[in-house]
Design a protein around this motif. Sequence first.
Motif, PDB file in Angstrom:
ATOM      1  N   UNK A 112       0.938  -1.335  -0.161  1.00 38.36           N
ATOM      2  CA  UNK A 112      -0.174   0.078   0.014  1.00 38.36           C
ATOM      3  C   UNK A 112       0.820   1.276   0.036  1.00 38.36           C
ATOM      4  N   UNK A 113       1.944   1.272   0.736  1.00 34.59           N
ATOM      5  CA  UNK A 113       2.880   2.455   0.802  1.00 34.59           C
ATOM      6  C   UNK A 113       3.731   2.604  -0.506  1.00 34.59           C
ATOM      7  N   UNK A 114       3.775   1.641  -1.123  1.00 35.05           N
ATOM      8  CA  UNK A 114       4.609   1.321  -2.540  1.00 35.05           C
ATOM      9  C   UNK A 114       3.490   2.267  -3.556  1.00 35.05           C
ATOM     10  N   UNK A 115       2.310   1.696  -3.408  1.00 36.28           N
ATOM     11  CA  UNK A 115       1.159   2.012  -4.399  1.00 36.28           C
ATOM     12  C   UNK A 115       0.964   3.750  -4.102  1.00 36.28           C
ATOM     13  N   UNK A 116       0.805   3.994  -2.968  1.00 33.63           N
ATOM     14  CA  UNK A 116       0.688   5.541  -2.568  1.00 33.63           C
ATOM     15  C   UNK A 116       1.830   6.409  -2.886  1.00 33.63           C
ATOM     16  N   UNK A 117       2.956   5.760  -3.034  1.00 32.08           N
ATOM     17  CA  UNK A 117       4.218   6.508  -3.400  1.00 32.08           C
ATOM     18  C   UNK A 117       4.239   6.606  -4.893  1.00 32.08           C
ATOM     19  N   UNK A 118       3.847   5.752  -5.565  1.00 34.74           N
ATOM     20  CA  UNK A 118       3.560   5.855  -7.134  1.00 34.74           C
ATOM     21  C   UNK A 118       2.456   6.849  -7.577  1.00 34.74           C
ATOM     22  N   UNK A 119       1.267   7.033  -6.827  1.00 35.91           N
ATOM     23  CA  UNK A 119       0.532   7.794  -7.066  1.00 35.91           C
ATOM     24  C   UNK A 119       0.882   9.348  -6.917  1.00 35.91           C
ATOM     25  N   UNK A 120       1.594   9.440  -5.607  1.00 39.22           N
ATOM     26  CA  UNK A 120       2.070  10.805  -5.417  1.00 39.22           C
ATOM     27  C   UNK A 120       3.160  10.969  -6.534  1.00 39.22           C
ATOM     28  N   UNK A 121       3.855  10.348  -7.073  1.00 37.69           N
ATOM     29  CA  UNK A 121       4.694  10.638  -7.931  1.00 37.69           C
ATOM     30  C   UNK A 121       4.185  10.808  -9.197  1.00 37.69           C
ATOM     31  N   UNK A 122       3.315  10.147  -9.654  1.00 36.50           N
ATOM     32  CA  UNK A 122       2.336  10.616 -10.801  1.00 36.50           C
ATOM     33  C   UNK A 122       1.787  11.738 -10.746  1.00 36.50           C
ATOM     34  N   UNK A 123       1.270  12.093  -9.565  1.00 36.48           N
ATOM     35  CA  UNK A 123       0.667  13.544  -9.390  1.00 36.48           C
ATOM     36  C   UNK A 123       1.642  14.609  -9.678  1.00 36.48           C
ATOM     37  N   UNK A 124       2.821  14.442  -8.903  1.00 37.21           N
ATOM     38  CA  UNK A 124       3.844  15.327  -9.107  1.00 37.21           C
ATOM     39  C   UNK A 124       4.355  15.562 -10.197  1.00 37.21           C
ATOM     40  N   UNK A 125       4.696  14.255 -11.362  1.00 34.66           N
ATOM     41  CA  UNK A 125       4.855  14.541 -12.469  1.00 34.66           C
ATOM     42  C   UNK A 125       3.977  15.329 -13.433  1.00 34.66           C
ATOM     43  N   UNK A 126       2.447  14.962 -13.065  1.00 33.55           N
ATOM     44  CA  UNK A 126       1.454  15.801 -13.853  1.00 33.55           C
ATOM     45  C   UNK A 126       1.555  17.211 -13.380  1.00 33.55           C
ATOM     46  N   UNK A 127       1.870  17.559 -12.119  1.00 32.90           N
ATOM     47  CA  UNK A 127       1.986  19.181 -11.890  1.00 32.90           C
ATOM     48  C   UNK A 127       3.140  19.749 -12.404  1.00 32.90           C
ATOM     49  N   UNK A 128       4.094  18.883 -12.679  1.00 30.74           N
ATOM     50  CA  UNK A 128       5.365  19.447 -13.288  1.00 30.74           C
ATOM     51  C   UNK A 128       5.111  19.750 -14.741  1.00 30.74           C
ATOM     52  N   UNK A 129       4.522  18.919 -15.276  1.00 30.29           N
ATOM     53  CA  UNK A 129       4.306  19.150 -16.803  1.00 30.29           C
ATOM     54  C   UNK A 129       3.067  20.087 -17.053  1.00 30.29           C
TER      55      UNK A 129
END
Length: 69
Positions: free
Chosen positions: A15-32
């Motif tokens: 679950x922590x790994x999944x949460x981390x991937x979601x946060x990373x995806x969200x951060x990448x989206x905001x950066x774009x």
Amino acid sequence: MSALSTTCDWTSEQQASKSSRIKSLFASLLHEIEIRRALREVSTLDEAMLHDIGLTPGNAEDTIRCGRH
């Protein structure tokens, strides 16, 4: 009991790994989004203004995405 606790630990790690991937995806989206906003802003400048800040129309996107080299 140890097998059960190991299973629970693995589940929490998953679950922590999944949460981390979601946060990373969200951060990448905001950066774009930020990059595209900057590209729109720079596209409104004329060549003289771009020259003043050290850019050309051909290298503006690369500079915004990767920084100056």
